[in-house]
Each structure stands twice: as structure tokens, then as C-alpha cells.
Design a protein around this motif. Structure first.
Motif, PDB file in Angstrom:
ATOM      1  N   LEU A 196      30.914  44.148 -12.847  1.00 28.00           N
ATOM      2  CA  LEU A 196      30.283  43.251 -11.882  1.00 28.00           C
ATOM      3  C   LEU A 196      30.490  43.754 -10.454  1.00 28.00           C
ATOM      4  CD1 LEU A 196      31.235  39.810 -13.472  1.00 28.00           C
ATOM      5  CD2 LEU A 196      29.030  40.994 -13.565  1.00 28.00           C
ATOM      6  N   LEU A 197      31.693  44.251 -10.145  1.00 26.73           N
ATOM      7  CA  LEU A 197      31.935  44.764  -8.792  1.00 26.73           C
ATOM      8  C   LEU A 197      31.121  46.025  -8.524  1.00 26.73           C
ATOM      9  CD1 LEU A 197      35.748  44.237  -8.174  1.00 26.73           C
ATOM     10  CD2 LEU A 197      33.844  43.170  -6.983  1.00 26.73           C
ATOM     11  N   ALA A 198      30.953  46.869  -9.558  1.00 28.74           N
ATOM     12  CA  ALA A 198      30.125  48.061  -9.374  1.00 28.74           C
ATOM     13  C   ALA A 198      28.675  47.665  -9.080  1.00 28.74           C
ATOM     14  CB  ALA A 198      30.202  48.947 -10.615  1.00 28.74           C
ATOM     15  N   LEU A 199      28.175  46.682  -9.807  1.00 25.32           N
ATOM     16  CA  LEU A 199      26.825  46.187  -9.524  1.00 25.32           C
ATOM     17  C   LEU A 199      26.728  45.633  -8.105  1.00 25.32           C
ATOM     18  CD1 LEU A 199      25.516  44.288 -12.700  1.00 25.32           C
ATOM     19  CD2 LEU A 199      24.447  46.227 -11.540  1.00 25.32           C
ATOM     20  N   ALA A 200      27.757  44.886  -7.686  1.00 25.23           N
ATOM     21  CA  ALA A 200      27.747  44.325  -6.338  1.00 25.23           C
ATOM     22  C   ALA A 200      27.776  45.432  -5.296  1.00 25.23           C
ATOM     23  CB  ALA A 200      28.936  43.385  -6.156  1.00 25.23           C
ATOM     24  N   ALA A 201      28.601  46.468  -5.508  1.00 21.04           N
ATOM     25  CA  ALA A 201      28.687  47.571  -4.542  1.00 21.04           C
ATOM     26  C   ALA A 201      27.353  48.310  -4.456  1.00 21.04           C
ATOM     27  CB  ALA A 201      29.804  48.527  -4.958  1.00 21.04           C
ATOM     28  N   ILE A 202      26.694  48.509  -5.597  1.00 15.99           N
ATOM     29  CA  ILE A 202      25.391  49.175  -5.576  1.00 15.99           C
ATOM     30  C   ILE A 202      24.376  48.292  -4.844  1.00 15.99           C
ATOM     31  CG2 ILE A 202      23.477  49.932  -7.033  1.00 15.99           C
ATOM     32  CD1 ILE A 202      25.537  50.838  -9.085  1.00 15.99           C
ATOM     33  N   GLY A 203      24.442  46.968  -5.067  1.00 18.49           N
ATOM     34  CA  GLY A 203      23.531  46.067  -4.372  1.00 18.49           C
ATOM     35  C   GLY A 203      23.707  46.106  -2.867  1.00 18.49           C
ATOM     36  N   SER A 261      35.704  47.102 -18.567  1.00 20.38           N
ATOM     37  CA  SER A 261      36.183  45.950 -17.809  1.00 20.38           C
ATOM     38  C   SER A 261      35.006  45.168 -17.244  1.00 20.38           C
ATOM     39  CB  SER A 261      37.101  46.413 -16.670  1.00 20.38           C
ATOM     40  OG  SER A 261      37.336  45.371 -15.761  1.00 20.38           O
ATOM     41  N   GLU A 262      34.977  43.863 -17.512  1.00 17.42           N
ATOM     42  CA  GLU A 262      33.913  43.017 -17.003  1.00 17.42           C
ATOM     43  C   GLU A 262      33.950  42.961 -15.476  1.00 17.42           C
ATOM     44  OE1 GLU A 262      32.147  38.642 -18.113  1.00 17.42           O
ATOM     45  OE2 GLU A 262      34.304  38.820 -17.759  1.00 17.42           O
ATOM     46  N   GLY A 263      35.152  42.857 -14.911  1.00 15.59           N
ATOM     47  CA  GLY A 263      35.273  42.802 -13.463  1.00 15.59           C
ATOM     48  C   GLY A 263      34.792  44.068 -12.791  1.00 15.59           C
ATOM     49  N   ALA A 264      35.141  45.227 -13.357  1.00 10.15           N
ATOM     50  CA  ALA A 264      34.698  46.490 -12.779  1.00 10.15           C
ATOM     51  C   ALA A 264      33.181  46.615 -12.847  1.00 10.15           C
ATOM     52  CB  ALA A 264      35.361  47.659 -13.514  1.00 10.15           C
ATOM     53  N   LEU A 308      33.038  52.892  -5.589  1.00 12.45           N
ATOM     54  CA  LEU A 308      32.389  53.150  -6.873  1.00 12.45           C
ATOM     55  C   LEU A 308      33.138  54.219  -7.664  1.00 12.45           C
ATOM     56  CD1 LEU A 308      28.577  53.051  -5.982  1.00 12.45           C
ATOM     57  CD2 LEU A 308      29.856  51.425  -7.369  1.00 12.45           C
ATOM     58  N   VAL A 309      33.621  55.260  -6.977  1.00 13.74           N
ATOM     59  CA  VAL A 309      34.396  56.295  -7.664  1.00 13.74           C
ATOM     60  C   VAL A 309      35.630  55.682  -8.312  1.00 13.74           C
ATOM     61  CG1 VAL A 309      35.748  58.404  -7.341  1.00 13.74           C
ATOM     62  CG2 VAL A 309      33.547  58.151  -6.191  1.00 13.74           C
ATOM     63  N   VAL A 310      36.285  54.768  -7.588  1.00 12.92           N
ATOM     64  CA  VAL A 310      37.489  54.125  -8.115  1.00 12.92           C
ATOM     65  C   VAL A 310      37.150  53.172  -9.260  1.00 12.92           C
ATOM     66  CG1 VAL A 310      39.400  52.596  -7.531  1.00 12.92           C
ATOM     67  CG2 VAL A 310      38.711  54.376  -5.926  1.00 12.92           C
ATOM     68  N   LEU A 311      36.063  52.416  -9.099  1.00 14.74           N
ATOM     69  CA  LEU A 311      35.695  51.431 -10.112  1.00 14.74           C
ATOM     70  C   LEU A 311      35.194  52.067 -11.409  1.00 14.74           C
ATOM     71  CD1 LEU A 311      33.818  48.839  -7.876  1.00 14.74           C
ATOM     72  CD2 LEU A 311      35.986  48.468  -9.069  1.00 14.74           C
ATOM     73  N   ALA A 312      34.782  53.335 -11.340  1.00 15.97           N
ATOM     74  CA  ALA A 312      34.191  53.972 -12.522  1.00 15.97           C
ATOM     75  C   ALA A 312      35.153  53.983 -13.703  1.00 15.97           C
ATOM     76  CB  ALA A 312      33.757  55.398 -12.178  1.00 15.97           C
ATOM     77  N   LEU A 313      36.454  54.145 -13.420  1.00 12.20           N
ATOM     78  CA  LEU A 313      37.407  54.171 -14.527  1.00 12.20           C
ATOM     79  C   LEU A 313      37.462  52.825 -15.230  1.00 12.20           C
ATOM     80  CD1 LEU A 313      39.404  55.915 -16.049  1.00 12.20           C
ATOM     81  CD2 LEU A 313      41.176  55.148 -14.482  1.00 12.20           C
ATOM     82  N   GLY A 314      37.365  51.734 -14.452  1.00 12.34           N
ATOM     83  CA  GLY A 314      37.314  50.417 -15.063  1.00 12.34           C
ATOM     84  C   GLY A 314      36.064  50.224 -15.894  1.00 12.34           C
ATOM     85  N   VAL A 315      34.953  50.785 -15.448  1.00  9.65           N
ATOM     86  CA  VAL A 315      33.718  50.712 -16.229  1.00  9.65           C
ATOM     87  C   VAL A 315      33.882  51.464 -17.543  1.00  9.65           C
ATOM     88  CG1 VAL A 315      31.287  51.398 -16.268  1.00  9.65           C
ATOM     89  CG2 VAL A 315      32.258  50.366 -14.205  1.00  9.65           C
ATOM     90  N   ARG A 344      35.778  42.962 -21.481  1.00  8.01           N
ATOM     91  CA  ARG A 344      37.237  42.952 -21.396  1.00  8.01           C
ATOM     92  C   ARG A 344      37.653  42.292 -20.086  1.00  8.01           C
ATOM     93  NH1 ARG A 344      38.386  49.099 -23.506  1.00  8.01           N
ATOM     94  NH2 ARG A 344      37.680  48.745 -25.644  1.00  8.01           N
ATOM     95  N   ARG A 345      38.309  41.174 -20.209  1.00  8.49           N
ATOM     96  CA  ARG A 345      38.693  40.420 -19.017  1.00  8.49           C
ATOM     97  C   ARG A 345      40.127  40.769 -18.646  1.00  8.49           C
ATOM     98  NH1 ARG A 345      35.735  34.562 -19.682  1.00  8.49           N
ATOM     99  NH2 ARG A 345      33.732  35.400 -20.340  1.00  8.49           N
ATOM    100  N   THR A 346      40.289  42.004 -18.182  1.00  9.30           N
ATOM    101  CA  THR A 346      41.602  42.497 -17.785  1.00  9.30           C
ATOM    102  C   THR A 346      41.515  42.982 -16.356  1.00  9.30           C
ATOM    103  OG1 THR A 346      41.046  44.696 -18.608  1.00  9.30           O
ATOM    104  CG2 THR A 346      42.124  43.212 -20.140  1.00  9.30           C
ATOM    105  N   ARG A 347      42.569  43.634 -15.899  1.00 10.83           N
ATOM    106  CA  ARG A 347      42.486  44.259 -14.593  1.00 10.83           C
ATOM    107  C   ARG A 347      41.300  45.218 -14.574  1.00 10.83           C
ATOM    108  NH1 ARG A 347      48.436  44.831 -14.955  1.00 10.83           N
ATOM    109  NH2 ARG A 347      49.357  43.381 -13.478  1.00 10.83           N
ATOM    110  N   LEU A 348      40.855  45.529 -13.359  1.00 12.96           N
ATOM    111  CA  LEU A 348      39.667  46.382 -13.252  1.00 12.96           C
ATOM    112  C   LEU A 348      39.848  47.680 -14.008  1.00 12.96           C
ATOM    113  CD1 LEU A 348      38.537  46.008  -9.558  1.00 12.96           C
ATOM    114  CD2 LEU A 348      37.799  44.768 -11.574  1.00 12.96           C
TER     115      LEU A 348
END
Length: 865
Positions: free
Chosen positions: A410-417, A405-408, A394-401, A452-456
Motif C-alpha cells: 500500500l505504501l509503494a502504491l501511495a509513493a508511486i501516486g 507485506s500488505e503495508g509495503a 520505493l527502493v527500501v519498500l521493495a524488500l517488503g513487497v 501479510r500484516r507484519t512490519r513492512l
């Protein structure tokens, strides 16, 4: 155009501020670790649980009063600059700014960014927003210092544990400091004069504004100190004595530049309290204070923003009752809405840190013992390992959020789930599961903001991101060693599970393989993009030509000069052009195309430049691009103003155009004519134009330029219509026109005349050209930039604005800035500001020098006259 060589010292110098802040943070954490040496984490947890609800309620009330006082700073500041706003808007904007800014750290910067979003959306310009932010920051600094000194004068022994001076010296120094800081301010307010501190000059507020600000400042410091004082155990220290301790700790945290003063603030408070104070109780109070004064307002502000977003999604805003509270505050909520991704990223970082900390802290409960009997050790320790891995992700994905970033997202939501599921199994830890579920619910209303459909994420190795990761790792280490000081390093530790012979081999292998795949996948997704500056290919120019034809910005045509690197969005609907000079990668204007594609290209450009060790620069961006530039973390510097004439209303009639009308009539009597020639152009015409161009270059003693202007090249001229001025049948002046595909907008590029041209030929060229273009249906015509025009040093007080304004007025020997603006002003244009966006916030001299060399084609081009 290979990336320039960057010295090692240059790289280190760019990292130096972050290294210093990180070093101070580590020193604070180290000092705090030693101060907490006799403390057991279980005792701290017990102290927190033992805190009475009534005490917590009063502390929350004190926090609310403190934040209302903080919002009063903005109320005073808006009156100070003469732009008062409705009270609901000020309260909403001020509370949002401080709730988000305080928790994100570096509140003078982050709170200022929040204010820019809010108040620029309510009609304030950049200078006025900067004044509001500066007024608030200076007010807080003065208030904290004066209140602290007053408390120290009344109780000079308050900091005896950290100051090596006698009480008499401390009292005298405190009183002297109060007089030095307050008397000039009171005198200046009474006389309505200007305070000058070196190069800085500030107009003193009026006595009513000053009196109101004194009350707000006193309330702010008093209530924030009261919040912590209520949570502390009995120490024998009176409130006013503690006020001096609190003010000193606050200023130490600010001076350290550590976000939130974490570690530094706590160290000063613990060191200054009497020696017999139970440290575990103080540690519990400080932790509760952070939660109540920082995290709780942040959460409430984010909840309000999420509810507002949910109301928008449900279409309820259109049914708001006029005069209601929500309707009155709606302008501020609408203005702060674009900050949602950044604020959500901070929340995700906090969630990740909490998940990791919860995995590091040992469980002290009967439920934990029962779980160890019911489930294998491998299951329990594996879930702890998974929790810590999810938190780190989550710390890493936060920058994508933060980058939408759409991918970041969705992955953040998945990690929280997954974290919720692990919390329900491991413990079960209901409080953690409920908190994570709340974080997920806060994310959901903002789904549309992440498209934004780019890298995370990009910029995975930029200094701020590395500082964040380093701080997180240091915090992990602090919690790990503090929580496990009394734990023997044996089979109970989680990493022993990897070599435990009793653990199922398949489970070990599956766990390690899953982590390896996850780390590898994140590494691939988080790689920053690579760009290698290179001249455009024929295919690049063809793609660019299609985008130029579809654009309504005629200056986008400079992408076709062939001297700039071109990069395109994945869909091919956006483009950015840039050149390399010295340590600068300089983009000409902002990217073109749809908003999301433009933002993706801008981030790619900035990240690639930083990865190559260069500074990213955007040259001549407009007002509509400023939010994106701020999102990129760049400073803004006004370069001048572009003159744009509305041809639908342009005419030579009326008394205001008397001189222009007379000059145009005289030129016609002298035999001047103008004709617009469409491409392709004959070889004879190009030869005649070259003769005029060579005479102009020789007479002006200049060389051909590039980057932001065209050059005399048959291929370049062959792309555009050319306006030629003839005198007695001979071409004496010409200009090439850059016209959009729709024919609605046009601008001038090369403008040259021969030595035989009559006086006033260029004025005739402009006038007659605009009349003919208006007859052809062109609506807007750009006359180009007036460099350094419109800078307002009295408003901004910035060094660059003072320097630029002085050069505009007195730089006639170098360049006729005032004459150029006066010439273009004859045609009644609208003046549109143009900016340079570059790293830093002081002066843009180095990026501007690189830009000048890039335009001139080298140092010889700059020197040549």
C-alpha cells in the motif's frame, strides 16, 4: 541459551561475496566514469531522441528472436532429461524465466528459481529442474565462449585495444580454445558417453539434441549482439568483429558476478571499440540496449502475468476455449504466479531508481526555463527533493513487497501516486507520469497476493539488502557527478535551498520536518525483529499444547519437551520451535499453522538469526515446505525419508506379509502381549518403565538425547499414551505414542526394551501396535526417519548427495542406516523425503554437525555408543 559469540572474521567472511561483487561493481562504475569523461549527458539524451523508429523496431525484432532462441534452451534441456512438455508451456515458461531472470541479475540463480516454480508445478522433481537450469547455463557459457573465439579467430584484431598480444597469437589461441571445448563434446555425443571434468561428470546429449542446441545457441548470441550492433553509430567494425567484442564483454560481466554485468559490460564494449568512435553515441546505444533487451521483455512478461491475474479475478479462466493459446499456456502462467511479489519488487526498485535519477538529472528544455520563471525556486527544488526521496523510499519498500507485506504494498502504491502528481506538476513530465501510472496498474491485479500484516520488511541489514542499497547509492553518485560535472556548486544545487535566505522559512521547516518524520517512521517499520533464545515458560508450553492438540502433525508434540525456544505468531495460531548450537539456530521442522502465519514466523526466525550473527537452519522439513524455504533464500539438502504407514490398508494378510505374519504369530505363541495405556500413568508404571529404559541405555552405551526426540522424563511420558509389551506378565519393552487431537495420526518417540526381552520384540511391538491403532480408527502412523535414505547422487551430482549416499551404504560401523531402512520397509510404508534447509548451496556439514550436537546434548553424547 544465549546467542553464541561470533568472531569478527566470521561476520566478514559471510559478507565477503557481496563485498567482492560490490567492489567489482564500483571498479566498473569508476572505469566507466573515466571512459565517459568527454561525454555530456545532454548529448546522450539528444542521441537517444535522434534514434530512428525503424532502427528501434528492428532491434526489438532481434530481441524477440534472441528470446525465442533462449526458450529453445529449455526445449532442448527437457528432451535431454527425457521429460518433454507441450510447446506452449515450454515457450511461456522459458520466456518468463529469461525475461525475469535476465533483468533481476544473476540469471543462473534467479532464472533457475523461476524454472523451479514453473517446472515443479508441472511435475518435474528438484533434480530434473536443476538439470534443466544447469543445461541452459552450460549451453550459454559454451556458446558465448565458442562464438566469441570463432569471431576472434576470424578477426584477431577485434580486442586489440584490451589484449596485449599479437594477432597471430590471438588467432592461434582462439582456434585452440575452440578445439579444446568442442571436440570432446562432439565425441562424447557421438559415443553417448559421460564427460568427466574433475569431480563433475555430465552425460553428453544425443546428436539430435546437441545439433538443436548448437542452432539455438548460435541464434541467441547472434541476435543479442545484433540488437546492440543496430543501435551503435557507424564504427567501421564489421558485425563478426563486433561479435567477438560482444562475447568478451558478456563473459566479463558474468565472471564479475555483478548483477546484469552493469558497468563491466559497458566498460569492455567502450574500451574495445575504435578510438575515433563518438563515445556519447556508444553510451546512448548501450542505454537503449539495456532498455530494449532487458527492461522491455521484463515489462512485457510482467504485463502478461498481470493480465492473467486480472482474468482470474474476473472469472474468465473458466471460460477459456480448449485448445486456445491462453488455455495451452495457462499451466506455465499458473506455475509462475507465486513469483509475482518478487518480480513486482524488482519493478518497484526500478521505479524508485528512475525517480531518483530523474531528480538528479538536470532538465534541458524550454519548459524547464518557463517553470523557473513561473514558480519560486523553492517549489521546483522542493519537488525535485521530494521525487528523489520517494524514489529512495520505493527502493527500501521493495524488500517488503518481496515479502508480501500488505503495508509495503500500500505504501509503494501511495509513493508511486505521489510521484505521478509531482511529475505532472514538475515539468510537466508526462512520460514519467505515464510510466509510473503503468507501474501502479501492474500492481493492482496482485492485491490479493499481499496479505501479510507484519512490519513492512524484515532483514533490513542482511548482506543482499545492504549490497542493493550500496549499489543504488553508488549509482546515484555516478549519475549526480556525471550529470553535474559542468555545474558550478552554487545556489542552483538543491541542497542550497535549505539555507537560502530568500526561501520561505515555513516551507523549509515543513519540508525538513516531513523528511525527518518519514525517515523516522521508515526506520521504526524496517527494524528487524529481535529474538532471544530462552527456555519456554509455563505459559508458552500451555499455548503450545493447545496448538499441538489442534494440529494433525503428531511430531509437533516435540514442542512440549521444554528444551527448545518457542515463538508464536501475533494471532497465536502458528508456532515455531528451535534450539541453538554453535553458530546455528536450528528449527525443528517448518513452522506450524496457517500458510501466511507460517511464512511470517519463518521470516522472523531467519532475520533474527542473521541479526544475531548465526546461520538459520530448518531441520527435517517436508516437501510441502520447500517453496517457503526457497523463498527464504536457503539451500535444500535431503536428509533421508520418513516411513509413514497407511493404517486403513495395513494388514498381515497376503503373500507379501508372509514373514511378518509368521513372526507375529510366533511372538504371540511365546507369550508376548501389547497394551496401550492412556495417561495419567501411575508411579509403579513409571518405575517399571525406568528399569527397562536404564537397561536399554546401558546395553546400547548411549546417553539420553533431546531436541528431535523425547527423553525419559515422567512429565514427558505423562503427556502421551504408552504401549507396553509384557512377557509372562513383566514389562520387557515400551514406546510412547504421540497422537494428534483428532486421533487420526500417530507416531512413535521413545522405543526401548530390556535385556530380558525375547528376540523379535520390537518387530512385534510395531506390528501389534499398528493393528490395535488401526482398530481404534488411526489412519496414518509414522515409523520415523530412515537417515540418508533416498539420496540420488546420479541425478543431482551434488557433493552432499554423493557423500550421504556413500555413508548410507558403507557407514555400518557408525550407524546401521541400511538395516534401519530395511526394518521399516517390512511394514510397506510410504516414503516421504525430509530435507535440511540452510544457507549456502555446497554442503551442509557444519549445520548438520551442530544439529547432531544439539540432538546428542553435546560432544559426549555424539561420541558415546
Amino acid at each position: 541459551m544465549e546467542p553464541p559469540h561470533i568472531s569478527r572474521w566470521t561476520r566478514v567472511r559471510a559478507l565477503l561475496p557481496f563485498l567482492v561483487a560490490g567492489g567489482l561493481f564500483l571498479l566498473g562504475v569508476t572505469a566507466l566514469y573515466h571512459l565517459l569523461a568527454p561525454v555530456d549527458l545532454a548529448d546522450v539524451q539528444a542521441q537517444i531522441r535522434a534514434t530512428r523508429w525503424s532502427t528501434l523496431a528492428i532491434a526489438v525484432g532481434a530481441t524477440l528472436c534472441g528470446y525465442l532462441a533462449l526458450a529453445g534452451y529449455d526445449w532442448s534441456a527437457l528432451r535431454y532429461i527425457g521429460r518433454p512438455l507441450p510447446l506452449p508451456v515450454v515457450l511461456t515458461g522459458g520466456l518468463m524465466a529469461y525475461a525475469f531472470g535476465n533483468t533481476m541479475g544473476l540469471s543462473a540463480l534467479s532464472g533457475g528459481a523461476v524454472r523451479w516454480r514453473i517446472y515443479s508445478g508441472l511435475g518435474l522433481d528438484a533434480y530434473q529442474v536443476a538439470k534443466v537450469s544447469t543445461f541452459a547455463a552450460v549451453s550459454f557459457g559454451l556458446a558465448a565462449t565458442v562464438v566469441g573465439l570463432a569471431a576472434l579467430a576470424a578477426h584477431p584484431d577485434a580486442l586489440a585495444a584490451v589484449l596485449p598480444f599479437s594477432t597471430g597469437i590471438v588467432r592461434a589461441g582462439a582456434l585452440l580454445g575452440i578445439l579444446i571445448m568442442t571436440l570432446p563434446l562432439i565425441f562424447a555425443a557421438w559415443r553417448r558417453s559421460v564427460l568427466r571434468l574433475g569431480r563433475l561428470s555430465v552425460r553428453a546429449p544425443s546428436p539430435p539434441v546437441l545439433a538443436a542446441q548448437v542452432l539455438f545457441s548460435l541464434a541467441d548470441i547472434t541476435f543479442s549482439a545484433l540488437t546492440l550492433y543496430l543501435l551503435l553509430p557507424p564504427t567501421g567494425v564489421g558485425f563478426f568483429t563486433f561479435l567477438a567484442i560482444f562475447a568478451a564483454a558478456t563473459m566479463a560481466g558474468i565472471i564479475s558476478h555483478v548483477p546484469g554485468g552493469i558497468g563491466v559490460f559497458e566498460t569492455v564494449v567502450i574500451a574495445a571499440l575504435p578510438a575515433g568512435t563518438p563515445v556519447e553515441s556508444v553510451a546512448a546505444a548501450l542505454l537503449l540496449y539495456r532498455i530494449i533487451y532487458f527492461i522491455l521483455p521484463f515489462t512485457l512478461a510482467l504485463l502478461v502475468l498481470a493480465l492473467y491475474e486480472a482474468m482470474k479475478l474476473g472469472g474468465h479462466l473458466s471460460r477459456l476455449r480448449p485448445g486456445g493459446l491462453v488455455a495451452a499456456a495457462e499451466p506455465a502462467l499458473r506455475a509462475v504466479e507465486p513469483l509475482a511479489p518478487l518480480v513486482l519488487a524488482v519493478m518497484i526498485v526500478g521505479s524508485g531508481l528512475w525517480m531518483t535519477f530523474s531528480a538528479l538529472i538536470p532538465r534541458h528544455s524550454g519548459a524547464a526555463d518557463a517553470l523557473e520563471e513561473l514558480f519560486p525556486l523553492a517549489f521546483l527544488e522542493g519537488s525535485a527533493l521530494l521525487t528523489s526521496a520517494l524514489g529512495a523510499a520505493l527502493v527500501v519498500l521493495a524488500l517488503g513487497v518481496a515479502r508480501r507485506s500488505e503495508g509495503a504494498f500500500l505504501l509503494a502504491l501511495a509513493a508511486i501516486g505521489v510521484g505521478i502528481g509531482v511529475a505532472l506538476v514538475q515539468g510537466p513530465d508526462l512520460s514519467r507520469a505515464i510510466a509510473l501510472a503503468g507501474a501502479a496498474l501492474l500492481l493492482l491485479p496482485f492485491r490479493r497476493s499481499f496479505n501479510r500484516r507484519t512490519r513492512l520488511t524484515h532483514a533490513a541489514m542482511t548482506p543482499p539488502w545492504m549490497a542493493l542499497v550500496a549499489g543504488a547509492v553508488a549509482a546515484f553518485g555516478f549519475v549526480l557527478f556525471f550529470a553535474h560535472r559542468s555545474t558550478p556548486y552554487a545556489h542552483e544545487l538543491w541542497w542550497q535551498f535549505a539555507v537560502d535566505a530568500d526561501a520561505p522559512r515555513a516551507l523549509r521547516a515543513g519540508l525538513v520536518a516531513s523528511l525527518a518524520v518519514g525517515v523516522w517512521t521508515l526506520w521504526l517499520l524496517l527494524r528487524a525483529p529481535r529474538l532471544r533464545p530462552a527456555p519456554p515458560t509455563a505459559e508458552d508450553l500451555a499455548r503450545a499444547a493447545a496448538l499441538v492438540a489442534a494440529s494433525e502433525d503428531p511430531d509437533l508434540g516435540f514442542a512440549l519437551t521444554g528444551d527448545k525456544t518457542l515463538i508464536f505468531s501475533d494471532e497465536g495460531d502458528a508456532m515455531l520451535m528451535f534450539g541453538v548450537q554453535g553458530r546455528s539456530w536450528i528449527a525443528l521442522g517448518a513452522p506450524s499453522g496457517p500458510p501466511e502465519a507460517r511464512a511470517d514466523l519463518a521470516f522472523t526466525f531467519v532475520d533474527s538469526a542473521r541479526r544475531a550473527g548465526a546461520r538459520p537452519v530448518f531441520y527435517e522439513v517436508g516437501e510441502q515446505d520447500l517453496p517457503l524455504m526457497l523463498e527464504l533464500g536457503l539451500g535444500l539438502f535431503k536428509l533421508g525419508e520418513e516411513a509413514v504407514v497407511d493404517l486403513t490398508t495395513f494388514t498381515l494378510d497376503g503373500p507379501a506379509r508372509k514373514k511378518l505374519r509368521a513372526a507375529h504369530a510366533r511372538a504371540l505363541r511365546d507369550g508376548l502381549t501389547l497394551e496401550i495405556l492412556a495417561p495419567p500413568h501411575s508411579a509403579d508404571l513409571i518405575a517399571a518403565l525406568r528399569e527397562v529404559s536404564d537397561q536399554w541405555l546401558s546395553g546400547k552405551k548411549v546417553r539420553e538425547k533431546g531436541f528431535s526426540v523425547g527423553r525419559f522424563d515422567p512429565d514427558w511420558l505423562g503427556r502421551w499414551p504408552v504401549a507396553v509389551v509384557r512377557h509372562e506378565g513383566r514389562i520387557v519393552a515400551f514406546a510412547n505414542l504421540m497422537v494428534t487431537g483428532s486421533g487420526q495420526n500417530a507416531s512413535l518417540d521413545l522405543m526401548r526394551h530390556s535385556g530380558a526381552a525375547p528376540a523379535g520384540v520390537m518387530e512385534f511391538l510395531f506390528t501389534e501396535l499398528m493393528l490395535q491403532l488401526a482398530a481404534r480408527g488411526v489412519r496414518r502412523f509414522s515409523l520415523g526417519m530412515a537417515p540418508l535414505a533416498g539420496l540420488e547422487p546420479r541425478k543431482s551430482r551434488r557433493l552432499w548427495d554423493r557423500f550421504g549416499a556413500a555413508l548410507f551404504r558403507h557407514g555400518g560401523d557408525f550407524y546401521n542406516f541400511t538395516g534401519l531402512r530395511a526394518f521399516k520397509a517390512k511394514f510397506g510404508p510410504q516414503w516421504r523425503p525430509r530435507y535440511l534447509a540452510a544457507p549456502g548451496a555446497t554442503t551442509p556439514l557444519l549445520p548438520l554437525a551442530d544439529a547432531a550436537l544439539l540432538v546428542a546434548g553435546g560432544a559426549r553424547g555424539v561420541i558415546a555408543r
